[in-house]
Design a protein around this motif. Structure first.
Motif, short mmCIF file in Angstrom:
data_model
loop_
_atom_site.label_atom_id
_atom_site.label_comp_id
_atom_site.label_asym_id
_atom_site.label_seq_id
_atom_site.Cartn_x
_atom_site.Cartn_y
_atom_site.Cartn_z
N ILE A 117 0.86 -1.18 0.00
CA ILE A 117 0.00 0.00 0.00
C ILE A 117 0.89 1.23 0.00
O ILE A 117 1.74 1.39 0.88
CB ILE A 117 -0.92 0.04 1.24
N VAL A 118 0.72 2.08 -0.99
CA VAL A 118 1.47 3.34 -1.04
C VAL A 118 0.75 4.36 -0.15
O VAL A 118 -0.38 4.75 -0.44
CB VAL A 118 1.59 3.87 -2.48
N VAL A 119 1.41 4.78 0.92
CA VAL A 119 0.79 5.66 1.89
C VAL A 119 1.00 7.13 1.54
O VAL A 119 0.08 7.94 1.55
CB VAL A 119 1.33 5.39 3.31
N SER A 120 2.23 7.48 1.21
CA SER A 120 2.56 8.86 0.87
C SER A 120 4.00 8.92 0.38
O SER A 120 4.67 7.88 0.27
CB SER A 120 2.37 9.78 2.08
N VAL A 121 4.46 10.13 0.09
CA VAL A 121 5.86 10.36 -0.24
C VAL A 121 6.39 11.42 0.71
O VAL A 121 5.82 12.51 0.83
CB VAL A 121 6.04 10.82 -1.70
N LEU A 122 7.47 11.10 1.40
CA LEU A 122 8.05 12.00 2.37
C LEU A 122 9.15 12.82 1.70
O LEU A 122 10.05 12.26 1.06
CB LEU A 122 8.63 11.20 3.54
N THR A 123 9.09 14.13 1.84
CA THR A 123 10.09 15.01 1.23
C THR A 123 10.94 15.67 2.30
O THR A 123 10.55 15.76 3.47
CB THR A 123 9.42 16.10 0.38
N GLN A 124 12.10 16.17 1.90
CA GLN A 124 12.97 16.87 2.83
C GLN A 124 12.30 18.13 3.37
O GLN A 124 12.41 18.43 4.56
CB GLN A 124 14.28 17.24 2.12
N TYR A 125 11.61 18.83 2.50
CA TYR A 125 10.94 20.06 2.94
C TYR A 125 9.90 19.74 4.02
O TYR A 125 9.81 20.44 5.04
CB TYR A 125 10.28 20.77 1.76
N ARG A 126 9.13 18.68 3.81
CA ARG A 126 8.08 18.33 4.78
C ARG A 126 8.70 17.99 6.13
O ARG A 126 8.17 18.36 7.18
CB ARG A 126 7.24 17.17 4.25
N ILE A 127 9.82 17.27 6.12
CA ILE A 127 10.47 16.90 7.38
C ILE A 127 11.03 18.13 8.09
O ILE A 127 10.83 18.34 9.29
CB ILE A 127 11.60 15.88 7.12
N LEU A 128 11.74 18.98 7.34
CA LEU A 128 12.35 20.16 7.96
C LEU A 128 11.29 21.13 8.46
O LEU A 128 11.48 21.78 9.50
CB LEU A 128 13.30 20.83 6.96
N LYS A 129 10.19 21.24 7.75
CA LYS A 129 9.11 22.10 8.23
C LYS A 129 8.50 21.51 9.51
O LYS A 129 8.17 22.25 10.44
CB LYS A 129 8.04 22.28 7.16
N PHE A 130 8.36 20.20 9.55
CA PHE A 130 7.84 19.52 10.75
C PHE A 130 8.75 19.81 11.95
O PHE A 130 8.28 20.09 13.05
CB PHE A 130 7.78 18.02 10.47
N VAL A 131 10.06 19.77 11.71
CA VAL A 131 11.01 20.09 12.77
C VAL A 131 10.89 21.56 13.18
O VAL A 131 10.85 21.89 14.37
CB VAL A 131 12.46 19.79 12.31
N ALA A 132 10.81 22.44 12.18
CA ALA A 132 10.73 23.88 12.47
C ALA A 132 9.48 24.23 13.26
O ALA A 132 9.50 25.14 14.11
CB ALA A 132 10.78 24.67 11.16
N LEU A 133 8.39 23.51 13.01
CA LEU A 133 7.12 23.79 13.69
C LEU A 133 7.07 23.20 15.10
O LEU A 133 6.36 23.74 15.97
CB LEU A 133 5.95 23.23 12.87
N ASN A 134 7.79 22.11 15.32
CA ASN A 134 7.62 21.36 16.56
C ASN A 134 8.84 21.32 17.48
O ASN A 134 8.73 20.84 18.60
CB ASN A 134 7.20 19.92 16.23
N CYS A 135 9.97 21.83 17.01
CA CYS A 135 11.18 21.83 17.84
C CYS A 135 11.58 23.27 18.16
O CYS A 135 12.15 23.95 17.32
CB CYS A 135 12.33 21.13 17.11
N LYS A 136 11.30 23.69 19.38
CA LYS A 136 11.68 25.05 19.77
C LYS A 136 13.19 25.20 19.81
O LYS A 136 13.72 26.32 19.78
CB LYS A 136 11.07 25.41 21.12
#
Length: 336
Positions: free
Chosen positions: A170-189
């Motif tokens: 089952i193909v769930v999604s595609v993870l990109t570098q931008y999505r990961i870094l934005k996730f870090v920027a939003l959740n890591c003070k």
């Protein structure tokens, strides 16, 4: 007697010693690494998102139209004969197609019949690397996904699950570098603690030789350059080496949509006039900027790279999201 606190972020930074900044940097990087290890790839996915999966029997011409209509540059491939994930289609694969028909003009009439499963033959014919097939389970740690992503030429990784009863992928999604870094920027003070200037960061602070072009360069020459250097964009400079724009793979895809290869002799200047009005712009920085500022930009804006310029706006280097991710994972020695 009380001491007044620094009133602005810049005043606060100036109040710190280099030793304090260096220590804060290490604390921040360590916290981000632990954060990546504590989260799964699935955690990054938004509550609602769109996923485009292309069957390998689809015509290349039609697949390009689908990508452009959905404003994406990659999509997982699905082989309906084997009912399995069959790799990740990226903009580089379309560059390979253009290269092939440019080298074999006698076969141009066959371009409308080319299907996605025929891309392997195209790659072999021009000696290009095959379609990327790296994937990861969505419940693997985000840190592991980052490592896999850095090993992937596509700089992104599909998330592939398996049905417990049928064992069908089952193909769930595609993870990109931008999505990961934005996730870090939003959740890591702790990203606010990354105060060391870029010039002092391994892998980020060195000038790099960069392939450039001018407004008079032909699009077809850019295509050859993208394939030769394995990059996704080429900065446009003037006679003094000052950065004035960037020409990207996605610009080429928009130019050849519908199978029209007759526009490849256009100059970059003319081709840029055909760029959509929603172009996100060129992001720049200097070696004196800090990773905390870049992460804040990633949190607010969509970017894929930063061009490093000097005080005269002359191009001196480029920092990609891969560079940033590699530094966060491996670039800072935390042993002491």
């Amino acid at each position: 007697m009380s001491v007044a606190a620094a009133n602005t972020p810049n005043e606060y930074i100036l109040s710190l010693t280099s030793e304090q900044i260096d220590q804060d940097q290490k604390i921040g990087i360590k916290a981000i690494r632990l954060f990546l290890q504590s989260k799964t790839s699935y955690d990054v996915l938004p509550v609602s998102y769109r996923l485009v999966v292309l069957d390998t029997s689809l015509l290349v011409k039609k697949s390009l139209t689908i990508l452009l209509q959905n404003n994406i540059v990659s999509a997982p491939l699905w082989n309906s004969k084997t009912s399995r994930f069959d790799g990740l289609l990226t903009s580089s694969d379309f560059v390979n197609v253009i290269q092939y028909y440019f080298q074999n003009p006698d076969k141009y009439e066959l371009v409308d019949q080319l299907t996605l499963d025929g891309l392997r033959d195209i790659e072999r014919a021009i000696g290009a690397q095959p379609i990327e097939t790296i994937s990861i389970h969505p419940f693997k740690s985000l840190y592991e996904a980052c490592v896999n992503m850095l090993q992937s030429r596509a700089r992104r990784v599909p998330l592939i699950d398996e049905d417990e009863k049928t064992h069908r992928e089952i193909v769930v999604s595609v993870l990109t570098q931008y999505r990961i870094l934005k996730f870090v920027a939003l959740n890591c003070k702790e990203t606010k603690m990354l105060l060391k200037p870029i010039k002092h960061l391994p892998g980020l602070g060195e000038a790099k030789p960069i392939a450039t072009c001018t407004m008079n360069t032909r699009v077809i020459d850019i295509i050859h350059l993208l394939a030769e250097k394995s990059v996704s964009s080429v900065p446009v400079v003037d006679d003094q080496g000052k950065l004035i724009n960037v020409y990207e793979v996605v610009d080429i895809l928009g130019l050849v949509k519908g199978g029209n290869f007759n526009e490849l002799d256009l100059t970059i200047g003319d081709a840029l006039l055909r760029r959509p009005e929603d172009f996100e712009g060129v992001h720049t920085c200097t070696f004196n900027d800090r990773l905390s500022t870049i992460m804040d930009t990633i949190r607010k804006s969509r970017l894929h790279r930063l061009f490093v310029v000097d005080d005269e706006c002359k191009l001196v280097s480029v920092i990609t999201l891969s560079d940033i991710l590699h530094y966060i994972l491996f670039g800072e020695d935390l042993s002491d």
